[in-house]
Design a protein around this motif. Structure first.
Motif, PDB file in Angstrom:
ATOM      1  N   THR A 138      35.269-125.460   1.926  1.00 24.92           N
ATOM      2  CA  THR A 138      36.143-124.384   0.738  1.00 24.92           C
ATOM      3  C   THR A 138      34.783-123.680   0.265  1.00 24.92           C
ATOM      4  N   GLN A 139      33.620-123.918   0.054  1.00 21.23           N
ATOM      5  CA  GLN A 139      32.760-123.177  -0.538  1.00 21.23           C
ATOM      6  C   GLN A 139      32.123-122.310   0.600  1.00 21.23           C
ATOM      7  N   LYS A 140      32.034-122.705   1.921  1.00 18.68           N
ATOM      8  CA  LYS A 140      31.697-121.850   2.994  1.00 18.68           C
ATOM      9  C   LYS A 140      32.605-120.597   3.118  1.00 18.68           C
ATOM     10  N   ASP A 141      34.028-121.004   3.006  1.00 19.05           N
ATOM     11  CA  ASP A 141      35.030-119.941   3.193  1.00 19.05           C
ATOM     12  C   ASP A 141      34.909-119.024   1.934  1.00 19.05           C
ATOM     13  N   GLY A 142      34.716-119.348   0.577  1.00 17.77           N
ATOM     14  CA  GLY A 142      34.398-118.698  -0.569  1.00 17.77           C
ATOM     15  C   GLY A 142      33.329-117.901  -0.610  1.00 17.77           C
ATOM     16  N   THR A 143      32.325-118.308   0.043  1.00 13.10           N
ATOM     17  CA  THR A 143      31.231-117.425  -0.232  1.00 13.10           C
ATOM     18  C   THR A 143      31.379-116.330   0.999  1.00 13.10           C
ATOM     19  N   ARG A 144      31.959-116.445   2.047  1.00  8.13           N
ATOM     20  CA  ARG A 144      32.039-115.468   3.018  1.00  8.13           C
ATOM     21  C   ARG A 144      32.990-114.547   2.384  1.00  8.13           C
ATOM     22  N   ARG A 145      34.047-114.752   1.689  1.00  5.31           N
ATOM     23  CA  ARG A 145      34.989-113.895   0.830  1.00  5.31           C
ATOM     24  C   ARG A 145      34.038-113.028   0.095  1.00  5.31           C
ATOM     25  N   VAL A 146      33.218-113.718  -0.852  1.00  8.57           N
ATOM     26  CA  VAL A 146      32.406-113.044  -1.709  1.00  8.57           C
ATOM     27  C   VAL A 146      31.574-111.905  -0.948  1.00  8.57           C
ATOM     28  N   ILE A 147      30.743-112.613  -0.092  1.00  5.92           N
ATOM     29  CA  ILE A 147      29.807-111.506   0.673  1.00  5.92           C
ATOM     30  C   ILE A 147      30.559-110.444   0.951  1.00  5.92           C
ATOM     31  N   LYS A 148      31.874-110.601   1.967  1.00  8.96           N
ATOM     32  CA  LYS A 148      32.612-109.469   2.399  1.00  8.96           C
ATOM     33  C   LYS A 148      32.759-108.468   1.260  1.00  8.96           C
ATOM     34  N   HIS A 149      33.366-109.044   0.036  1.00 11.33           N
ATOM     35  CA  HIS A 149      33.654-108.168  -1.112  1.00 11.33           C
ATOM     36  C   HIS A 149      32.391-107.413  -1.443  1.00 11.33           C
ATOM     37  N   LEU A 150      31.224-108.117  -1.842  1.00  9.90           N
ATOM     38  CA  LEU A 150      29.982-107.390  -2.200  1.00  9.90           C
ATOM     39  C   LEU A 150      29.504-106.297  -1.001  1.00  9.90           C
ATOM     40  N   ILE A 151      29.658-106.377   0.018  1.00  5.19           N
ATOM     41  CA  ILE A 151      29.206-105.628   0.935  1.00  5.19           C
ATOM     42  C   ILE A 151      30.003-104.236   0.895  1.00  5.19           C
ATOM     43  N   ASN A 152      31.130-104.740   1.013  1.00  6.94           N
ATOM     44  CA  ASN A 152      32.343-103.435   0.928  1.00  6.94           C
ATOM     45  C   ASN A 152      32.656-102.973  -0.496  1.00  6.94           C
ATOM     46  N   ASN A 153      32.279-103.699  -1.426  1.00  6.01           N
ATOM     47  CA  ASN A 153      32.631-102.879  -2.723  1.00  6.01           C
ATOM     48  C   ASN A 153      31.692-102.942  -3.690  1.00  6.01           C
ATOM     49  N   GLU A 154      30.625-103.599  -3.604  1.00  6.05           N
ATOM     50  CA  GLU A 154      29.749-103.622  -4.712  1.00  6.05           C
ATOM     51  C   GLU A 154      28.231-103.534  -3.912  1.00  6.05           C
ATOM     52  N   GLU A 155      28.211-102.470  -3.346  1.00  8.59           N
ATOM     53  CA  GLU A 155      27.098-102.247  -2.338  1.00  8.59           C
ATOM     54  C   GLU A 155      25.614-102.269  -3.046  1.00  8.59           C
ATOM     55  N   GLU A 156      25.510-101.872  -4.230  1.00  8.18           N
ATOM     56  CA  GLU A 156      24.268-101.735  -5.056  1.00  8.18           C
ATOM     57  C   GLU A 156      23.867-103.012  -5.442  1.00  8.18           C
ATOM     58  N   SER A 157      24.851-103.789  -5.803  1.00 10.15           N
ATOM     59  CA  SER A 157      24.469-105.205  -6.253  1.00 10.15           C
ATOM     60  C   SER A 157      24.250-105.825  -5.169  1.00 10.15           C
ATOM     61  N   TRP A 158      24.848-105.930  -3.977  1.00 10.74           N
ATOM     62  CA  TRP A 158      24.619-106.512  -2.554  1.00 10.74           C
ATOM     63  C   TRP A 158      23.280-106.433  -2.403  1.00 10.74           C
ATOM     64  N   ASN A 159      22.810-105.171  -2.307  1.00 13.04           N
ATOM     65  CA  ASN A 159      21.496-104.696  -1.782  1.00 13.04           C
ATOM     66  C   ASN A 159      20.362-105.487  -2.911  1.00 13.04           C
ATOM     67  N   GLU A 160      20.653-105.483  -4.176  1.00 14.68           N
ATOM     68  CA  GLU A 160      19.829-105.898  -5.296  1.00 14.68           C
ATOM     69  C   GLU A 160      19.656-107.534  -4.919  1.00 14.68           C
ATOM     70  N   LEU A 161      20.614-108.201  -4.692  1.00 11.75           N
ATOM     71  CA  LEU A 161      20.658-109.440  -4.211  1.00 11.75           C
ATOM     72  C   LEU A 161      20.056-109.930  -2.903  1.00 11.75           C
ATOM     73  N   ALA A 162      20.258-109.143  -2.091  1.00 13.37           N
ATOM     74  CA  ALA A 162      19.696-109.254  -1.055  1.00 13.37           C
ATOM     75  C   ALA A 162      18.030-109.017  -0.987  1.00 13.37           C
ATOM     76  N   ALA A 163      17.630-107.909  -1.649  1.00  8.91           N
ATOM     77  CA  ALA A 163      16.215-107.687  -1.979  1.00  8.91           C
ATOM     78  C   ALA A 163      15.471-108.957  -2.754  1.00  8.91           C
ATOM     79  N   LYS A 164      16.080-109.706  -3.606  1.00 14.40           N
ATOM     80  CA  LYS A 164      15.792-110.707  -4.422  1.00 14.40           C
ATOM     81  C   LYS A 164      15.639-111.985  -3.483  1.00 14.40           C
ATOM     82  N   TYR A 165      16.690-112.357  -2.975  1.00 13.80           N
ATOM     83  CA  TYR A 165      16.953-113.847  -2.181  1.00 13.80           C
ATOM     84  C   TYR A 165      16.638-113.606  -0.737  1.00 13.80           C
ATOM     85  N   ASP A 166      16.633-112.513  -0.034  1.00 13.36           N
ATOM     86  CA  ASP A 166      16.386-112.324   1.226  1.00 13.36           C
ATOM     87  C   ASP A 166      15.414-110.929   1.533  1.00 13.36           C
ATOM     88  N   PRO A 167      14.620-110.856   1.187  1.00 16.40           N
ATOM     89  CA  PRO A 167      13.653-109.465   1.466  1.00 16.40           C
ATOM     90  C   PRO A 167      13.385-109.109   2.574  1.00 16.40           C
TER      91      PRO A 167
END
Length: 129
Positions: A81-110
């Protein structure tokens, strides 16, 4: 690739504390992701918590504490359930919250080791959904 999925669980409180069977707790697996993702007022505090830019609710703090482990282990302690949910959240962030996605990626996956894989897989072409 599955490891970056855990990052987004942070926003929806799907992964918290390791259970004795070496999995994250499923205590928050029933969180309404659609409600959170469709409401910036609800999503914003999770993002701010993850970025150390705001206070963290107890569930969000515990989630944030496990991001590094989840990244390093490819979310091996996540429930399905967590794996499925996180894929949904990632997809949402990539497609709808790009600035936040980029900030999170920079922090946790530089090095964008995980982010690039998810972007390729989950980015929607404009005009298609």
């Amino acid at each position: 690739m599955k490891s970056f999925v855990a990052l987004c669980v942070l926003f929806v409180a799907s992964v918290c504390v390791a259970r004795p069977d070496d999995h994250y707790t499923d205590k928050y697996d029933n969180v309404n992701l659609d409600e959170i993702l469709s409401n910036k007022r609800l999503l914003g505090p999770y993002i701010k918590c993850a970025l150390d830019q705001g206070k963290c609710a107890p569930d969000a703090k515990e989630l944030k504490d496990h991001i590094k482990d989840a990244l390093e282990t490819e979310c091996s302690k996540c429930t399905d359930t967590q794996k499925d949910g996180t894929r949904r959240v990632i997809k949402h962030l990539i497609n709808n919250e790009e600035e936040s996605w980029n900030e999170l990626a920079a922090k946790y996956d530089p090095d964008r080791k995980y982010a690039a894989k998810y972007e390729k897989e989950l980015r929607e072409v404009k005009g298609e959904r």
